[in-house]
Design a protein around this motif. Structure first.
Motif, PDB file in Angstrom:
ATOM      1  N   LYS A 154      -8.235   8.388  -3.351  1.00 31.02           N
ATOM      2  CA  LYS A 154      -9.466   8.772  -3.757  1.00 31.02           C
ATOM      3  C   LYS A 154      -9.396   9.494  -5.203  1.00 31.02           C
ATOM      4  N   ALA A 155      -8.226   9.830  -5.719  1.00 33.78           N
ATOM      5  CA  ALA A 155      -8.095  10.426  -7.069  1.00 33.78           C
ATOM      6  C   ALA A 155      -8.025   9.236  -8.181  1.00 33.78           C
ATOM      7  N   GLY A 156      -7.956   7.873  -7.526  1.00 33.60           N
ATOM      8  CA  GLY A 156      -8.158   7.132  -8.483  1.00 33.60           C
ATOM      9  C   GLY A 156      -6.345   6.228  -8.770  1.00 33.60           C
ATOM     10  N   VAL A 157      -5.507   6.873  -8.076  1.00 32.69           N
ATOM     11  CA  VAL A 157      -3.886   6.511  -8.259  1.00 32.69           C
ATOM     12  C   VAL A 157      -3.854   5.205  -7.798  1.00 32.69           C
ATOM     13  N   GLU A 158      -3.380   4.262  -8.738  1.00 32.10           N
ATOM     14  CA  GLU A 158      -2.576   2.956  -8.182  1.00 32.10           C
ATOM     15  C   GLU A 158      -1.837   3.185  -6.988  1.00 32.10           C
ATOM     16  N   CYS A 159      -2.048   2.682  -5.775  1.00 35.49           N
ATOM     17  CA  CYS A 159      -1.413   2.797  -4.665  1.00 35.49           C
ATOM     18  C   CYS A 159      -0.863   1.260  -4.070  1.00 35.49           C
ATOM     19  N   LEU A 160       0.224   1.129  -3.876  1.00 36.14           N
ATOM     20  CA  LEU A 160       0.620  -0.388  -3.632  1.00 36.14           C
ATOM     21  C   LEU A 160       1.463  -0.154  -2.534  1.00 36.14           C
ATOM     22  N   PRO A 161       1.340  -1.164  -1.197  1.00 32.25           N
ATOM     23  CA  PRO A 161       2.246  -1.189  -0.249  1.00 32.25           C
ATOM     24  C   PRO A 161       3.534  -1.969  -0.500  1.00 32.25           C
ATOM     25  N   LEU A 162       4.506  -1.535   0.044  1.00 32.50           N
ATOM     26  CA  LEU A 162       5.882  -2.320   0.101  1.00 32.50           C
ATOM     27  C   LEU A 162       6.460  -2.713   1.325  1.00 32.50           C
ATOM     28  N   ALA A 163       7.031  -3.929   1.440  1.00 34.06           N
ATOM     29  CA  ALA A 163       7.735  -4.213   2.714  1.00 34.06           C
ATOM     30  C   ALA A 163       8.835  -3.012   2.975  1.00 34.06           C
ATOM     31  N   PRO A 164       9.174  -2.370   4.154  1.00 36.27           N
ATOM     32  CA  PRO A 164       9.869  -1.600   4.492  1.00 36.27           C
ATOM     33  C   PRO A 164      11.381  -1.922   3.937  1.00 36.27           C
ATOM     34  N   ALA A 165      11.786  -3.110   4.029  1.00 36.84           N
ATOM     35  CA  ALA A 165      13.117  -3.505   3.672  1.00 36.84           C
ATOM     36  C   ALA A 165      13.395  -3.304   2.123  1.00 36.84           C
ATOM     37  N   LEU A 166      12.372  -3.603   1.559  1.00 35.23           N
ATOM     38  CA  LEU A 166      12.297  -3.685  -0.038  1.00 35.23           C
ATOM     39  C   LEU A 166      12.153  -2.102  -0.505  1.00 35.23           C
ATOM     40  N   PHE A 167      11.342  -1.342   0.190  1.00 35.12           N
ATOM     41  CA  PHE A 167      11.426   0.185  -0.050  1.00 35.12           C
ATOM     42  C   PHE A 167      12.609   0.827   0.124  1.00 35.12           C
ATOM     43  N   ALA A 168      13.026   0.277   1.121  1.00 35.69           N
ATOM     44  CA  ALA A 168      14.692   1.088   1.559  1.00 35.69           C
ATOM     45  C   ALA A 168      15.699   0.624   0.421  1.00 35.69           C
ATOM     46  N   SER A 169      15.477  -0.457  -0.005  1.00 35.20           N
ATOM     47  CA  SER A 169      16.474  -0.978  -1.232  1.00 35.20           C
ATOM     48  C   SER A 169      16.073  -0.327  -2.779  1.00 35.20           C
ATOM     49  N   VAL A 170      14.921   0.230  -2.867  1.00 34.27           N
ATOM     50  CA  VAL A 170      14.769   0.733  -3.807  1.00 34.27           C
ATOM     51  C   VAL A 170      14.721   2.333  -4.035  1.00 34.27           C
ATOM     52  N   ALA A 171      14.640   3.076  -2.994  1.00 34.93           N
ATOM     53  CA  ALA A 171      14.421   4.344  -2.555  1.00 34.93           C
ATOM     54  C   ALA A 171      15.620   4.865  -3.034  1.00 34.93           C
ATOM     55  N   GLY A 172      15.733   6.394  -3.597  1.00 32.22           N
ATOM     56  CA  GLY A 172      16.730   7.141  -4.022  1.00 32.22           C
ATOM     57  C   GLY A 172      17.556   7.908  -2.925  1.00 32.22           C
ATOM     58  N   THR A 173      16.755   7.861  -1.632  1.00 34.13           N
ATOM     59  CA  THR A 173      17.303   8.603  -0.701  1.00 34.13           C
ATOM     60  C   THR A 173      18.015   7.740   0.493  1.00 34.13           C
ATOM     61  N   GLU A 174      18.669   8.444   1.348  1.00 33.75           N
ATOM     62  CA  GLU A 174      19.502   7.741   2.247  1.00 33.75           C
ATOM     63  C   GLU A 174      18.581   7.055   3.547  1.00 33.75           C
ATOM     64  N   SER A 175      17.643   8.117   3.850  1.00 32.70           N
ATOM     65  CA  SER A 175      16.756   7.925   4.701  1.00 32.70           C
ATOM     66  C   SER A 175      15.396   8.245   4.358  1.00 32.70           C
ATOM     67  N   PRO A 176      14.756   7.089   3.755  1.00 34.81           N
ATOM     68  CA  PRO A 176      13.587   7.199   2.965  1.00 34.81           C
ATOM     69  C   PRO A 176      12.188   7.573   3.862  1.00 34.81           C
ATOM     70  N   GLN A 177      11.249   8.003   3.480  1.00 36.42           N
ATOM     71  CA  GLN A 177       9.989   8.573   4.289  1.00 36.42           C
ATOM     72  C   GLN A 177       9.062   7.505   4.033  1.00 36.42           C
ATOM     73  N   GLY A 178       9.180   6.508   3.164  1.00 33.81           N
ATOM     74  CA  GLY A 178       8.308   5.434   2.914  1.00 33.81           C
ATOM     75  C   GLY A 178       7.151   5.820   1.842  1.00 33.81           C
ATOM     76  N   LEU A 179       7.569   6.698   0.875  1.00 27.80           N
ATOM     77  CA  LEU A 179       6.438   7.180   0.060  1.00 27.80           C
ATOM     78  C   LEU A 179       7.216   7.603  -1.359  1.00 27.80           C
ATOM     79  N   LEU A 180       6.722   7.073  -2.576  1.00 30.13           N
ATOM     80  CA  LEU A 180       7.516   7.749  -3.689  1.00 30.13           C
ATOM     81  C   LEU A 180       6.223   7.439  -4.573  1.00 30.13           C
ATOM     82  N   ALA A 181       6.250   8.069  -5.871  1.00 34.23           N
ATOM     83  CA  ALA A 181       5.290   8.233  -7.049  1.00 34.23           C
ATOM     84  C   ALA A 181       6.054   8.305  -8.305  1.00 34.23           C
ATOM     85  N   VAL A 182       5.559   7.907  -9.187  1.00 36.90           N
ATOM     86  CA  VAL A 182       5.804   7.915 -10.602  1.00 36.90           C
ATOM     87  C   VAL A 182       4.985   8.972 -11.336  1.00 36.90           C
ATOM     88  N   LEU A 183       5.553  10.020 -11.789  1.00 34.60           N
ATOM     89  CA  LEU A 183       4.722  11.052 -12.433  1.00 34.60           C
ATOM     90  C   LEU A 183       5.029  11.143 -13.972  1.00 34.60           C
TER      91      LEU A 183
END
Length: 263
Positions: free
Chosen positions: A73-102
């Motif tokens: 709603k705030a106009g941020v570009e929000c893109l879905p990722l396949a869970p396996a891809l997200f897990a390979s990108v995330a910086g945590t061992e148990s990712p919650q499926g959500l990350l942002a670039v600030l």
């Protein structure tokens, strides 16, 4: 119509996130960093921060889904990722499926400082993140980072600080710049040292001051010693040689808060 999840690790946006997570030089060049997890992004939303990009998995819990809707709603570009891809990108061992670039925040130091913290060559990311969080909790107005400190926007520091990045201004500067700013604002400078100075509760910490926290291994360096107007010690009747830097900082920071609340 919802977008199909990104599945390729070669996607340019995925490559950008991986670079920001992995390299300080990328964070500095792009003036951006990565925040991961529901709680941290709730803190970012509460601080009215506007991410450059939000990545999420389609199988989010309701609390995380609400965050995605808020940023959309705030106009941020929000893109879905396949869970396996997200897990390979995330910086945590148990990712919650959500990350942002600030975007990296501008250094907005207080115009009339009376309580700031100086991290002196604090290289451990966990210690630096805990110091950041504790400084914010104790009411410090800014954290100054000397040369040699860990990157305050590395993933481990961001996780350890638990949202303090959104509350406490930081300034990474050379020692001559730090010294000039301290002198400009007439701050007393106290160094935490296990072997020098009075016990911390015997020192008047109500006037405007800067508190220097050095590394556990090396203690305060010569540049901060040259700035010092006093030393604080933490007596340890148990005979332990030294405390973890972040633990020592917590004791001293909240002594400042205690004295000022009692004034």
């Amino acid at each position: 119509m919802s977008l199909p999840p990104i599945t390729s690790i070669h996607n340019p946006k995925i490559q950008r996130v991986r670079a920001l997570l992995g390299r300080r030089s990328e964070r500095e060049e792009q003036s951006a960093y990565v925040v991961e997890g529901v709680r941290l992004l709730e803190e970012a939303a509460a601080a009215h921060l506007h991410p450059q990009l939000l990545l999420y998995t389609p199988d989010l819990a309701p609390r995380a889904q609400q965050l995605v809707h808020t940023f959309q709603k705030a106009g941020v570009e929000c893109l879905p990722l396949a869970p396996a891809l997200f897990a390979s990108v995330a910086g945590t061992e148990s990712p919650q499926g959500l990350l942002a670039v600030l975007p990296l925040p501008a250094s907005q130091l207080p115009s009339q400082p009376n309580f700031v913290v100086i991290a002196d060559n604090l290289r451990d990311p966990g210690n630096l993140g805990t110091l950041l969080r504790t400084s914010a909790a104790a009411g410090a107005q800014a954290l100054l980072l000397s040369p040699g400190c860990a990157d305050a926007f590395s993933p481990k520091v961001v996780r350890s600080a638990m949202g303090a990045h959104f509350r406490l201004p930081m300034w990474a500067a050379a020692w001559d710049e730090i010294a000039a700013w301290i002198h400009q604002h007439s701050l007393s400078v106290f160094l935490a040292d296990a072997n020098l100075g009075q016990p911390y509760w015997q020192v008047n910490l109500r006037p405007p001051l800067a508190l220097v926290i050095g590394s556990e291994a090396e203690g305060p360096g010569p540049q901060s010693a040259a700035l010092a107007t006093g030393y604080l010690s933490i007596p340890m009747p148990g005979g332990v040689e030294s405390l973890n830097a972040a633990v020592a900082a917590g004791i001293l920071l909240f002594e400042v808060a205690r004295q000022r609340a009692a004034a």
